[in-house]
Write a protein that holds these residues in place. Structure first.
Motif, PDB file in Angstrom:
ATOM      1  N   UNK A  74      36.748  30.851  49.328  1.00  0.00           N
ATOM      2  CA  UNK A  74      38.015  31.119  48.647  1.00  0.00           C
ATOM      3  C   UNK A  74      38.776  32.332  49.168  1.00  0.00           C
ATOM      4  N   UNK A  75      38.190  33.062  50.097  1.00  0.00           N
ATOM      5  CA  UNK A  75      38.885  34.209  50.684  1.00  0.00           C
ATOM      6  C   UNK A  75      39.612  33.853  51.981  1.00  0.00           C
ATOM      7  N   UNK A  76      39.552  32.583  52.387  1.00  0.00           N
ATOM      8  CA  UNK A  76      40.120  32.163  53.667  1.00  0.00           C
ATOM      9  C   UNK A  76      41.316  31.239  53.461  1.00  0.00           C
ATOM     10  N   UNK A  77      42.402  31.541  54.169  1.00  0.00           N
ATOM     11  CA  UNK A  77      43.556  30.647  54.272  1.00  0.00           C
ATOM     12  C   UNK A  77      43.755  30.359  55.753  1.00  0.00           C
ATOM     13  N   UNK A  78      43.971  29.098  56.099  1.00  0.00           N
ATOM     14  CA  UNK A  78      44.137  28.715  57.504  1.00  0.00           C
ATOM     15  C   UNK A  78      45.454  27.975  57.679  1.00  0.00           C
ATOM     16  N   UNK A  79      46.004  28.076  58.889  1.00  0.00           N
ATOM     17  CA  UNK A  79      47.265  27.401  59.204  1.00  0.00           C
ATOM     18  C   UNK A  79      47.354  27.204  60.707  1.00  0.00           C
ATOM     19  N   UNK A  80      48.234  26.289  61.106  1.00  0.00           N
ATOM     20  CA  UNK A  80      48.393  25.966  62.508  1.00  0.00           C
ATOM     21  C   UNK A  80      49.515  26.803  63.101  1.00  0.00           C
ATOM     22  N   UNK A 108      40.690  37.196  53.600  1.00  0.00           N
ATOM     23  CA  UNK A 108      41.104  38.205  52.626  1.00  0.00           C
ATOM     24  C   UNK A 108      39.917  39.018  52.127  1.00  0.00           C
ATOM     25  N   UNK A 109      40.170  40.264  51.831  1.00  0.00           N
ATOM     26  CA  UNK A 109      39.165  41.144  51.239  1.00  0.00           C
ATOM     27  C   UNK A 109      38.855  40.697  49.815  1.00  0.00           C
ATOM     28  N   UNK A 110      39.878  40.194  49.130  1.00  0.00           N
ATOM     29  CA  UNK A 110      39.754  39.828  47.716  1.00  0.00           C
ATOM     30  C   UNK A 110      40.106  38.359  47.491  1.00  0.00           C
ATOM     31  N   UNK A 111      39.276  37.656  46.726  1.00  0.00           N
ATOM     32  CA  UNK A 111      39.571  36.273  46.347  1.00  0.00           C
ATOM     33  C   UNK A 111      40.869  36.185  45.567  1.00  0.00           C
ATOM     34  N   UNK A 112      41.092  37.165  44.686  1.00  0.00           N
ATOM     35  CA  UNK A 112      42.302  37.165  43.871  1.00  0.00           C
ATOM     36  C   UNK A 112      43.545  37.231  44.759  1.00  0.00           C
ATOM     37  N   UNK A 113      43.528  38.141  45.751  1.00  0.00           N
ATOM     38  CA  UNK A 113      44.698  38.272  46.618  1.00  0.00           C
ATOM     39  C   UNK A 113      44.902  37.031  47.484  1.00  0.00           C
ATOM     40  N   UNK A 141      48.327  35.031  47.330  1.00  0.00           N
ATOM     41  CA  UNK A 141      49.067  34.841  48.574  1.00  0.00           C
ATOM     42  C   UNK A 141      49.370  33.356  48.782  1.00  0.00           C
ATOM     43  N   UNK A 142      48.363  32.503  48.553  1.00  0.00           N
ATOM     44  CA  UNK A 142      48.564  31.057  48.707  1.00  0.00           C
ATOM     45  C   UNK A 142      49.620  30.553  47.738  1.00  0.00           C
ATOM     46  N   UNK A 143      49.581  31.060  46.518  1.00  0.00           N
ATOM     47  CA  UNK A 143      50.579  30.658  45.516  1.00  0.00           C
ATOM     48  C   UNK A 143      51.994  30.990  45.992  1.00  0.00           C
ATOM     49  N   UNK A 144      52.188  32.173  46.560  1.00  0.00           N
ATOM     50  CA  UNK A 144      53.510  32.553  47.087  1.00  0.00           C
ATOM     51  C   UNK A 144      53.934  31.639  48.223  1.00  0.00           C
ATOM     52  N   UNK A 145      53.013  31.340  49.145  1.00  0.00           N
ATOM     53  CA  UNK A 145      53.345  30.472  50.272  1.00  0.00           C
ATOM     54  C   UNK A 145      53.637  29.048  49.809  1.00  0.00           C
ATOM     55  N   UNK A 146      52.884  28.556  48.830  1.00  0.00           N
ATOM     56  CA  UNK A 146      53.135  27.213  48.290  1.00  0.00           C
ATOM     57  C   UNK A 146      54.494  27.154  47.590  1.00  0.00           C
ATOM     58  N   UNK A 147      54.833  28.210  46.867  1.00  0.00           N
ATOM     59  CA  UNK A 147      56.125  28.274  46.172  1.00  0.00           C
ATOM     60  C   UNK A 147      57.268  28.292  47.193  1.00  0.00           C
TER      61      UNK A 147
END
Length: 179
Positions: A118-124, A139-144, A148-154
Motif C-alpha cells: 500500500x505504500x507503492x504507486x506505479x505509472x507508465x 511512500x514513507x507513509x501508507x496514509x500519504x 496522493x492517489x486520491x488527488x491523482x484520481x480526482x
C-alpha cells in the motif's frame, strides 16, 4: 435618451475577468515534514504554482520485472503550475533546495496502487521516447500514499469530465399557436 448602450469603461471591461479568476488553493505539505520543512518545500514550488499534496518518497524504476531505486529520497509534490498551465509530479530535495525530478502529467495519466504493497504507486512513463517504462513512488507513509492517489484520481476524473464532448441537445421546435 440614447438607444445605444453606454460605452464600456476600463473598469467595466475588467470586472468580468476579476470574477472569473478562481482563488488559488493553499499549498499542502507532507504530514511527515515539520512546518519549517514544508515552508522550504513551498518556497521551492514557487509563487506561480501550488502544491496540491506532498509526501516523502523514493523514486523507483522497473528493470526487467524488479524495482531499482532511481532516487533514494525526496519530497514529491503534485504541483499545479499556473505559468505552464499543467500538472506535474516534482520531487524536491529540500535540504539542497532544488528539484531533483520533474514529470509532466500526460493526458489520461493514471496511477496504479497495490493491495499487497500500500505504500507503492506505479505509472507508465510516456514521453522522452521511454514508452513502456514503469516508474514507482515508494511512500514513507501508507496514509500519504492513499492521499496522493486520491488527488491523482480526482485530477483524472476532472480531466475526463472536462474533455468529454458535450452532445448537443435536441433542437427546440417553436410552435406558434393561434388562438
Amino acid at each position: 435618451m440614447s438607444v445605444y448602450p453606454p460605452t464600456p469603461t476600463i473598469s467595466m471591461m475588467h470586472a468580468g475577468a476579476d470574477r472569473k479568476k478562481a482563488k488559488r488553493p493553499p499549498n499542502v505539505g507532507s504530514r511527515e515534514l515539520n512546518s519549517q520543512e514544508n515552508e522550504m518545500l513551498f518556497q521551492l514550488v514557487g509563487s506561480d504554482a501550488v502544491s496540491l499534496t506532498a509526501a516523502v518518497v523514493q523514486l523507483l524504476k522497473s528493470d526487467r520485472g524488479s524495482w531499482r531505486i532511481e532516487l533514494q529520497h525526496g519530497v514529491v509534490s503534485l504541483v499545479k503550475d499556473y505559468a505552464q498551465r499543467a500538472y506535474f509530479l516534482r520531487i524536491f530535495d529540500i535540504l539542497d533546495e532544488r528539484v531533483v525530478w520533474d514529470f509532466k502529467l500526460y493526458k489520461a495519466f493514471r496511477v496504479q496502487s497495490f493491495p499487497q504493497c500500500r505504500k507503492l504507486l506505479a505509472f507508465e512513463q510516456m514521453e522522452n521516447g521511454e514508452d513502456g517504462v514503469i516508474l514507482g513512488l515508494n511512500f514513507f507513509s501508507e496514509y500519504e500514499a492513499a492521499e496522493f492517489k486520491e488527488h491523482l484520481d480526482r485530477r483524472h476524473a476532472q480531466e475526463r469530465k472536462s474533455t468529454t464532448p458535450v452532445r448537443p441537445g435536441m433542437p427546440m421546435v417553436m410552435s406558434s399557436s393561434s388562438g
